[in-house]
Design an enzyme around this catalytic site. Structure first.
Site, PDB file in Angstrom:
ATOM      1  N   ASN A  10       0.872  -1.180   0.000  1.00  0.00           N
ATOM      2  CA  ASN A  10       0.000   0.000   0.000  1.00  0.00           C
ATOM      3  C   ASN A  10       0.906   1.226   0.000  1.00  0.00           C
ATOM      4  O   ASN A  10       1.495   1.560   1.014  1.00  0.00           O
ATOM      5  CB  ASN A  10      -0.891  -0.037   1.253  1.00  0.00           C
ATOM      6  CG  ASN A  10      -1.659   1.258   1.448  1.00  0.00           C
ATOM      7  OD1 ASN A  10      -1.786   2.061   0.515  1.00  0.00           O
ATOM      8  ND2 ASN A  10      -2.174   1.476   2.645  1.00  0.00           N
ATOM      9  N   TRP A  11       0.982   1.863  -1.153  1.00  0.00           N
ATOM     10  CA  TRP A  11       1.921   2.993  -1.281  1.00  0.00           C
ATOM     11  C   TRP A  11       1.360   4.311  -0.763  1.00  0.00           C
ATOM     12  O   TRP A  11       2.080   5.317  -0.719  1.00  0.00           O
ATOM     13  CB  TRP A  11       2.355   3.140  -2.754  1.00  0.00           C
ATOM     14  CG  TRP A  11       3.211   2.007  -3.218  1.00  0.00           C
ATOM     15  CD1 TRP A  11       3.901   1.132  -2.436  1.00  0.00           C
ATOM     16  CD2 TRP A  11       3.491   1.635  -4.575  1.00  0.00           C
ATOM     17  NE1 TRP A  11       4.583   0.229  -3.224  1.00  0.00           N
ATOM     18  CE2 TRP A  11       4.352   0.520  -4.536  1.00  0.00           C
ATOM     19  CE3 TRP A  11       3.095   2.139  -5.818  1.00  0.00           C
ATOM     20  CZ2 TRP A  11       4.825  -0.108  -5.697  1.00  0.00           C
ATOM     21  CZ3 TRP A  11       3.565   1.517  -6.975  1.00  0.00           C
ATOM     22  CH2 TRP A  11       4.418   0.413  -6.907  1.00  0.00           C
ATOM     23  N   LYS A  12       0.085   4.323  -0.444  1.00  0.00           N
ATOM     24  CA  LYS A  12      -0.541   5.550   0.078  1.00  0.00           C
ATOM     25  C   LYS A  12      -0.308   6.715  -0.902  1.00  0.00           C
ATOM     26  O   LYS A  12      -0.297   6.494  -2.106  1.00  0.00           O
ATOM     27  CB  LYS A  12      -0.010   5.845   1.485  1.00  0.00           C
ATOM     28  CG  LYS A  12      -0.044   4.590   2.369  1.00  0.00           C
ATOM     29  CD  LYS A  12       0.242   4.831   3.815  1.00  0.00           C
ATOM     30  CE  LYS A  12       0.139   3.497   4.550  1.00  0.00           C
ATOM     31  NZ  LYS A  12       0.203   3.628   5.990  1.00  0.00           N
ATOM     32  N   HIS A  96      -9.435   1.811   5.040  1.00  0.00           N
ATOM     33  CA  HIS A  96      -8.084   1.888   5.607  1.00  0.00           C
ATOM     34  C   HIS A  96      -8.085   2.830   6.814  1.00  0.00           C
ATOM     35  O   HIS A  96      -8.821   3.822   6.834  1.00  0.00           O
ATOM     36  CB  HIS A  96      -7.077   2.368   4.553  1.00  0.00           C
ATOM     37  CG  HIS A  96      -5.677   2.317   5.079  1.00  0.00           C
ATOM     38  ND1 HIS A  96      -5.130   3.353   5.794  1.00  0.00           N
ATOM     39  CD2 HIS A  96      -4.744   1.334   5.035  1.00  0.00           C
ATOM     40  CE1 HIS A  96      -3.896   3.003   6.168  1.00  0.00           C
ATOM     41  NE2 HIS A  96      -3.650   1.786   5.715  1.00  0.00           N
ATOM     42  N   GLU A  98      -6.255   5.193   7.707  1.00  0.00           N
ATOM     43  CA  GLU A  98      -6.089   6.632   7.440  1.00  0.00           C
ATOM     44  C   GLU A  98      -7.371   7.241   6.859  1.00  0.00           C
ATOM     45  O   GLU A  98      -7.669   8.410   7.097  1.00  0.00           O
ATOM     46  CB  GLU A  98      -4.882   6.851   6.515  1.00  0.00           C
ATOM     47  CG  GLU A  98      -3.580   6.667   7.291  1.00  0.00           C
ATOM     48  CD  GLU A  98      -2.520   5.877   6.570  1.00  0.00           C
ATOM     49  OE1 GLU A  98      -2.537   5.824   5.326  1.00  0.00           O
ATOM     50  OE2 GLU A  98      -1.650   5.290   7.249  1.00  0.00           O
ATOM     51  N   GLU A 167      -5.274  -4.240  10.904  1.00  0.00           N
ATOM     52  CA  GLU A 167      -4.207  -3.255  11.036  1.00  0.00           C
ATOM     53  C   GLU A 167      -4.465  -2.385  12.259  1.00  0.00           C
ATOM     54  O   GLU A 167      -5.191  -1.381  12.179  1.00  0.00           O
ATOM     55  CB  GLU A 167      -4.178  -2.347   9.804  1.00  0.00           C
ATOM     56  CG  GLU A 167      -3.961  -3.081   8.499  1.00  0.00           C
ATOM     57  CD  GLU A 167      -3.418  -2.136   7.432  1.00  0.00           C
ATOM     58  OE1 GLU A 167      -2.263  -2.307   7.044  1.00  0.00           O
ATOM     59  OE2 GLU A 167      -4.144  -1.210   7.038  1.00  0.00           O
ATOM     60  N   GLY A 173       2.686   2.706  10.628  1.00  0.00           N
ATOM     61  CA  GLY A 173       3.654   3.786  10.414  1.00  0.00           C
ATOM     62  C   GLY A 173       4.416   4.188  11.667  1.00  0.00           C
ATOM     63  O   GLY A 173       5.078   5.223  11.687  1.00  0.00           O
ATOM     64  N   SER A 213       3.504  -1.706  10.381  1.00  0.00           N
ATOM     65  CA  SER A 213       4.949  -1.790  10.590  1.00  0.00           C
ATOM     66  C   SER A 213       5.536  -3.164  10.260  1.00  0.00           C
ATOM     67  O   SER A 213       6.440  -3.639  10.947  1.00  0.00           O
ATOM     68  CB  SER A 213       5.319  -1.365  12.018  1.00  0.00           C
ATOM     69  OG  SER A 213       4.981   0.002  12.215  1.00  0.00           O
ATOM     70  N   GLY A 234       2.957  -0.966   4.268  1.00  0.00           N
ATOM     71  CA  GLY A 234       3.005   0.434   3.875  1.00  0.00           C
ATOM     72  C   GLY A 234       4.438   0.871   3.616  1.00  0.00           C
ATOM     73  O   GLY A 234       5.023   0.614   2.565  1.00  0.00           O
ATOM     74  N   GLY A 235       5.037   1.518   4.603  1.00  0.00           N
ATOM     75  CA  GLY A 235       6.374   2.111   4.466  1.00  0.00           C
ATOM     76  C   GLY A 235       7.415   1.187   3.843  1.00  0.00           C
ATOM     77  O   GLY A 235       8.164   1.602   2.946  1.00  0.00           O
TER      78      GLY A 235
END
Ligand code: PGA
Length: 249
Positions: A10-12, A96, A98, A167, A173, A213, A234-235
């Protein structure tokens, strides 16, 4: 039948089209090392069609990060399920953390998005997860249970188009992942909820991913658990090497 692991990036709101293309080409070259698992990329929407084109025929699926529930109309800035299908994507993230906690989406909004995604033939990756205060009060399951109320309307034939991603908000993150024990505990709880609504066969074939994470250093510990059917990353998915390392864990 054992559930095949699914590793999703997930590159956001990160990566340009050029960066997405070069990642996709690199991933295609790395595929011979990544057998017996499914892979998915969720680029920002403008990069989706380019990524789809590069990965066509490889088995790597591409999805959008969000959608709006109406088919078309005066909804400035929004993207419908039909538009996602139109560019060749097959998956979409729904709810999600966010979207829920930064943008303010309610369970009602998430339910509409989920319905629209599934009706349009997309596979929806429904994200759920408790906040730190819920966990500290011992109410993590109740919070996630409430978020799962949106799945009660699914018809029998629609369950195969659902993936759930657990999540926890406090792990996204932050560099602080849930322990494999804690994640597995929540995955069992989620599968139990699905079992009660849709029966044991559906519950045992549903994939439940862990996200928050996930990194090359903790991926094997998490993915080694039978209840954890993959990861939403993600990251650590922004760099090809670290995503491939996680996918190979
Ligand atoms: P993270 O994000 O891996 O950077 O914690 C996961 C996610 O939000 O899907």
């Amino acid at each position: 039948m054992p559930r095949k692991k699914l590793i999703a990036a997930n590159w956001k709101m990160q990566m340009t089209v050029r960066e997405a293309e070069s990642f996709a080409v690199g991933l295609k070259n790395a595929l011979p090392e990544l057998t017996d698992r499914d892979l998915a990329l969720f680029p920002p929407f403008f990069a989706v069609p380019f990524t789809v084109r590069i990965l066509e025929g490889t088995g790597v699926v591409v999805g959008a990060q969000d959608l709006y529930w109406e088919k078309q109309g005066a909804f400035t800035g929004e993207i419908s399920a039909q538009m996602i299908v139109d560019v060749g994507a097959t998956h979409v993230l729904v709810g999600h953390s966010e979207r829920r906690h930064v943008i303010g989406e309610s369970n009602d909004v998430v339910a509409r998005k989920l319905g629209s995604a599934i009706d349009s033939g997309l596979v929806a990756v429904l994200c759920v997860g408790e906040r730190l205060e819920d966990r500290e009060r011992g109410e993590a399951e109740a919070y996630v249970g409430d978020q799962l109320s949106v799945i009660t309307n699914l018809r029998a034939e629609e369950w195969s188009r659902l993936v759930i991603a657990y999540e926890p908000v406090w792990a996204i993150g932050t560099g602080k992942n849930a322990t494999p024990d804690d994640a597995e505990h929540m995955h069992r709880y989620i599968r139990g909820v699905v079992d009660r609504h849709a029966g044991t066969d559906t519950a045992s074939s549903l994939r439940i991913l862990y996200g928050g994470s996930v990194k090359p250093e903790n991926a094997s510990g998490l993915l080694g658990r039978g209840e954890i059917d993959g990861a939403l990353v993600g990251g650590a998915s922004l760099a090809l090497d670290s995503f491939v390392e996680i996918a190979a864990a």
